[in-house]
Design a protein around this motif. Structure first.
Motif, PDB file in Angstrom:
ATOM      1  N   GLN A   1     -10.289   8.064  -7.759  1.00  0.00           N
ATOM      2  CA  GLN A   1     -10.340   7.674  -6.349  1.00  0.00           C
ATOM      3  C   GLN A   1      -9.770   6.286  -6.122  1.00  0.00           C
ATOM      4  O   GLN A   1      -8.972   6.074  -5.209  1.00  0.00           O
ATOM      5  CB  GLN A   1     -11.789   7.742  -5.843  1.00  0.00           C
ATOM      6  N   SER A   2     -10.168   5.336  -6.959  1.00  0.00           N
ATOM      7  CA  SER A   2      -9.690   3.962  -6.764  1.00  0.00           C
ATOM      8  C   SER A   2      -8.185   3.866  -6.975  1.00  0.00           C
ATOM      9  O   SER A   2      -7.475   3.196  -6.217  1.00  0.00           O
ATOM     10  CB  SER A   2     -10.429   3.010  -7.709  1.00  0.00           C
ATOM     11  N   TRP A   3      -7.666   4.555  -7.994  1.00  0.00           N
ATOM     12  CA  TRP A   3      -6.249   4.434  -8.282  1.00  0.00           C
ATOM     13  C   TRP A   3      -5.396   5.286  -7.357  1.00  0.00           C
ATOM     14  O   TRP A   3      -4.200   5.042  -7.206  1.00  0.00           O
ATOM     15  CB  TRP A   3      -5.990   4.741  -9.753  1.00  0.00           C
ATOM     16  N   ARG A   4      -5.975   6.276  -6.729  1.00  0.00           N
ATOM     17  CA  ARG A   4      -5.254   6.958  -5.646  1.00  0.00           C
ATOM     18  C   ARG A   4      -5.031   5.992  -4.485  1.00  0.00           C
ATOM     19  O   ARG A   4      -3.976   6.002  -3.845  1.00  0.00           O
ATOM     20  CB  ARG A   4      -6.042   8.179  -5.181  1.00  0.00           C
ATOM     21  N   MET A   5      -6.038   5.185  -4.206  1.00  0.00           N
ATOM     22  CA  MET A   5      -5.894   4.182  -3.142  1.00  0.00           C
ATOM     23  C   MET A   5      -4.832   3.147  -3.505  1.00  0.00           C
ATOM     24  O   MET A   5      -4.033   2.734  -2.656  1.00  0.00           O
ATOM     25  CB  MET A   5      -7.238   3.479  -2.893  1.00  0.00           C
ATOM     26  N   ILE A   6      -4.803   2.726  -4.769  1.00  0.00           N
ATOM     27  CA  ILE A   6      -3.801   1.750  -5.199  1.00  0.00           C
ATOM     28  C   ILE A   6      -2.397   2.342  -5.090  1.00  0.00           C
ATOM     29  O   ILE A   6      -1.450   1.677  -4.647  1.00  0.00           O
ATOM     30  CB  ILE A   6      -4.087   1.298  -6.650  1.00  0.00           C
ATOM     31  N   ALA A   7      -2.246   3.612  -5.491  1.00  0.00           N
ATOM     32  CA  ALA A   7      -0.942   4.257  -5.378  1.00  0.00           C
ATOM     33  C   ALA A   7      -0.528   4.388  -3.913  1.00  0.00           C
ATOM     34  O   ALA A   7       0.625   4.130  -3.549  1.00  0.00           O
ATOM     35  CB  ALA A   7      -0.978   5.633  -6.044  1.00  0.00           C
ATOM     36  N   ALA A   8      -1.464   4.780  -3.050  1.00  0.00           N
ATOM     37  CA  ALA A   8      -1.153   4.883  -1.612  1.00  0.00           C
ATOM     38  C   ALA A   8      -0.806   3.521  -1.034  1.00  0.00           C
ATOM     39  O   ALA A   8       0.071   3.408  -0.162  1.00  0.00           O
ATOM     40  CB  ALA A   8      -2.341   5.493  -0.870  1.00  0.00           C
ATOM     41  N   ALA A   9      -1.474   2.464  -1.507  1.00  0.00           N
ATOM     42  CA  ALA A   9      -1.153   1.114  -1.041  1.00  0.00           C
ATOM     43  C   ALA A   9       0.260   0.721  -1.431  1.00  0.00           C
ATOM     44  O   ALA A   9       0.999   0.100  -0.648  1.00  0.00           O
ATOM     45  CB  ALA A   9      -2.159   0.120  -1.624  1.00  0.00           C
ATOM     46  N   THR A  10       0.676   1.085  -2.648  1.00  0.00           N
ATOM     47  CA  THR A  10       2.036   0.765  -3.094  1.00  0.00           C
ATOM     48  C   THR A  10       3.071   1.546  -2.304  1.00  0.00           C
ATOM     49  O   THR A  10       4.118   1.011  -1.931  1.00  0.00           O
ATOM     50  CB  THR A  10       2.174   1.071  -4.592  1.00  0.00           C
ATOM     51  N   PHE A  11       2.798   2.822  -2.019  1.00  0.00           N
ATOM     52  CA  PHE A  11       3.710   3.604  -1.193  1.00  0.00           C
ATOM     53  C   PHE A  11       3.835   3.005   0.209  1.00  0.00           C
ATOM     54  O   PHE A  11       4.926   2.950   0.780  1.00  0.00           O
ATOM     55  CB  PHE A  11       3.220   5.056  -1.100  1.00  0.00           C
ATOM     56  N   SER A  12       2.716   2.556   0.769  1.00  0.00           N
ATOM     57  CA  SER A  12       2.746   1.939   2.106  1.00  0.00           C
ATOM     58  C   SER A  12       3.560   0.656   2.090  1.00  0.00           C
ATOM     59  O   SER A  12       4.330   0.391   3.021  1.00  0.00           O
ATOM     60  CB  SER A  12       1.314   1.648   2.572  1.00  0.00           C
ATOM     61  N   LEU A  13       3.395  -0.138   1.024  1.00  0.00           N
ATOM     62  CA  LEU A  13       4.177  -1.369   0.911  1.00  0.00           C
ATOM     63  C   LEU A  13       5.660  -1.056   0.801  1.00  0.00           C
ATOM     64  O   LEU A  13       6.504  -1.752   1.384  1.00  0.00           O
ATOM     65  CB  LEU A  13       3.704  -2.167  -0.302  1.00  0.00           C
ATOM     66  N   TYR A  14       6.012  -0.007   0.080  1.00  0.00           N
ATOM     67  CA  TYR A  14       7.416   0.392  -0.058  1.00  0.00           C
ATOM     68  C   TYR A  14       7.987   0.820   1.292  1.00  0.00           C
ATOM     69  O   TYR A  14       9.092   0.412   1.665  1.00  0.00           O
ATOM     70  CB  TYR A  14       7.518   1.528  -1.071  1.00  0.00           C
ATOM     71  N   ILE A  15       7.242   1.627   2.048  1.00  0.00           N
ATOM     72  CA  ILE A  15       7.716   2.091   3.360  1.00  0.00           C
ATOM     73  C   ILE A  15       7.926   0.913   4.304  1.00  0.00           C
ATOM     74  O   ILE A  15       8.967   0.797   4.968  1.00  0.00           O
ATOM     75  CB  ILE A  15       6.717   3.095   3.956  1.00  0.00           C
ATOM     76  N   ALA A  16       6.935   0.018   4.376  1.00  0.00           N
ATOM     77  CA  ALA A  16       7.041  -1.118   5.287  1.00  0.00           C
ATOM     78  C   ALA A  16       8.180  -2.051   4.889  1.00  0.00           C
ATOM     79  O   ALA A  16       8.924  -2.544   5.747  1.00  0.00           O
ATOM     80  CB  ALA A  16       5.717  -1.881   5.317  1.00  0.00           C
ATOM     81  N   ASP A  17       8.333  -2.284   3.597  1.00  0.00           N
ATOM     82  CA  ASP A  17       9.377  -3.206   3.141  1.00  0.00           C
ATOM     83  C   ASP A  17      10.763  -2.612   3.352  1.00  0.00           C
ATOM     84  O   ASP A  17      11.702  -3.319   3.742  1.00  0.00           O
ATOM     85  CB  ASP A  17       9.164  -3.533   1.662  1.00  0.00           C
ATOM     86  N   MET A  18      10.922  -1.309   3.109  1.00  0.00           N
ATOM     87  CA  MET A  18      12.214  -0.671   3.339  1.00  0.00           C
ATOM     88  C   MET A  18      12.571  -0.679   4.825  1.00  0.00           C
ATOM     89  O   MET A  18      13.725  -0.913   5.202  1.00  0.00           O
ATOM     90  CB  MET A  18      12.194   0.762   2.831  1.00  0.00           C
ATOM     91  N   TYR A  19      11.576  -0.449   5.680  1.00  0.00           N
ATOM     92  CA  TYR A  19      11.843  -0.503   7.122  1.00  0.00           C
ATOM     93  C   TYR A  19      12.216  -1.910   7.560  1.00  0.00           C
ATOM     94  O   TYR A  19      13.133  -2.103   8.373  1.00  0.00           O
ATOM     95  CB  TYR A  19      10.615  -0.021   7.894  1.00  0.00           C
TER      96      TYR A  19
END
Length: 353
Positions: free
Chosen positions: A282-300
């Motif tokens: 559960q905790s590392w799913r959140m970390i992975a989702a956080a990294t994906f969100s950072l990638y989306i925001a940074d690419m935009y």
């Protein structure tokens, strides 16, 4: 004694995992509503209002600061299964991102500048370094026994991430060399050639007496405009000089961001596959989702910065993923702290039994 125990129970309930997770969710929902309701520019000339831009920086800084605090709490605890250094790296990454946002807000909102490179980039670059360090430690702490299909998925996501990053963040010169954009210089030359030939065949006229008064008039008219432009600049001289010194490093820093974003995306996918279905999934799913969100925001952010032709203003709707990233990093840290402490208490109870 009863008052002391009541205070300790109240403080522990305020810092409980459930309370902190609910606070993070409320912060994320409030930020989403704020972005949805007020992210529409007033007009093409005015852009987004100042109070809205300040609000977006408050939501982003609050998310990253809260994530840094709970990550540092994990670092201080000796019971973290993933290891203390993992959370030290992630916590430093959140702290550096918070400091970078503060500097970027000062440059954009107070000095009203939009430089290619600013001192905030030093903290952003440092955040990438320590984030990658912490997440690599998390991956190496668990042996990766991936199947062939999982390795293929990891390679596909890496290739997709690289392609998107190059398409989004590459400058025009790189796009022309890679064949991703047409070369516009040849069209300009061919269109301007007949005009130059026509002017070459025209007879020479002695209009020097007429040209000089017009030039003087234009100089006199442009002088007040230049004075107004200088009066509108709020940044001191040392800030302008620093921006000029940092501007030549734009391409190198953008390249580092591209590599860092792709590397974080690969590590997040590896973490998701490595911890999937495990005890601490559960905790590392959140970390992975956080990294994906950072990638989306940074690419935009990079896409708007490279394609908006100087009209970009921070606070667009998709930048809500910066807030989501900080919140998800914090929730992942909270969940691992709670699971680690519960597993330790269960071991104690078994020994006592």
């Amino acid at each position: 004694m009863s008052s002391t125990s009541e205070k300790s129970s109240t403080s522990s309930s305020l810092l409980s995992a459930q309370t902190l997770v609910i606070a993070g969710i409320v912060w994320a929902v409030t930020a989403l509503l704020f972005f949805l309701l007020f992210s529409v520019p007033l007009s093409a000339e005015e852009g987004l209002p100042l109070w809205y831009s300040i609000g977006t920086f408050v939501f982003e800084c609050g998310a990253f600061l809260g994530a840094a605090l709970v990550c540092f709490r994990n670092w201080q605890s000796p019971h973290m299964v993933s290891g203390r250094n993992v959370w030290l790296g992630i916590g430093l990454g959140m702290l550096f991102y918070f400091l970078g946002n503060l500097l970027f807000g000062i440059w954009e909102l107070y000095f009203e500048l939009d430089p290619d490179v600013s001192p905030a980039d030093a903290f952003y670059l440092a955040s990438y370094v320590v984030l990658i360090w912490g997440m690599v430690l998390a991956v190496t702490s668990k042996r990766l026994n991936l199947e062939i299909g999982q390795w293929a998925l990891l390679a596909a996501i890496a290739a997709l991430g690289i392609a998107v990053a190059i398409w989004v963040a590459a400058p025009d010169s790189w796009r022309v060399q890679l064949g991703m954009a047409p070369a516009a210089t040849q069209e300009v030359v061919t269109e301007s050639a007949p005009a130059s030939a026509t002017t070459g065949r025209a007879p020479a006229l002695d209009n020097s007496s007429k040209i000089q008064p017009k030039a003087a008039a234009t100089d006199a008219a442009s002088a007040p405009e230049e004075e107004e432009a200088e009066a509108e600049i709020k940044a001191p001289g040392w800030v302008m000089a620093l921006d000029e010194q940092l501007a030549p490093h734009k391409n190198a820093i953008n390249l580092f961001y591209i590599v860092g974003d792709v590397f974080l995306l690969i590590i997040a996918t590896a973490l998701l596959l490595a911890f999937w279905g495990g005890r601490f999934s559960q905790s590392w799913r959140m970390i992975a989702a956080a990294t994906f969100s950072l990638y989306i925001a940074d690419m935009y952010f990079k896409w708007r910065d490279t394609q908006a032709e100087g009209t970009y203003q921070s606070g667009s709707l998709l930048e809500i993923f910066f807030v989501f990233s900080g919140i998800l990093f914090g929730i992942g840290a909270i969940l691992e702290h709670d699971i680690s402490n519960r597993s330790r208490q269960s071991r104690r109870s078994r020994r006592a039994a």
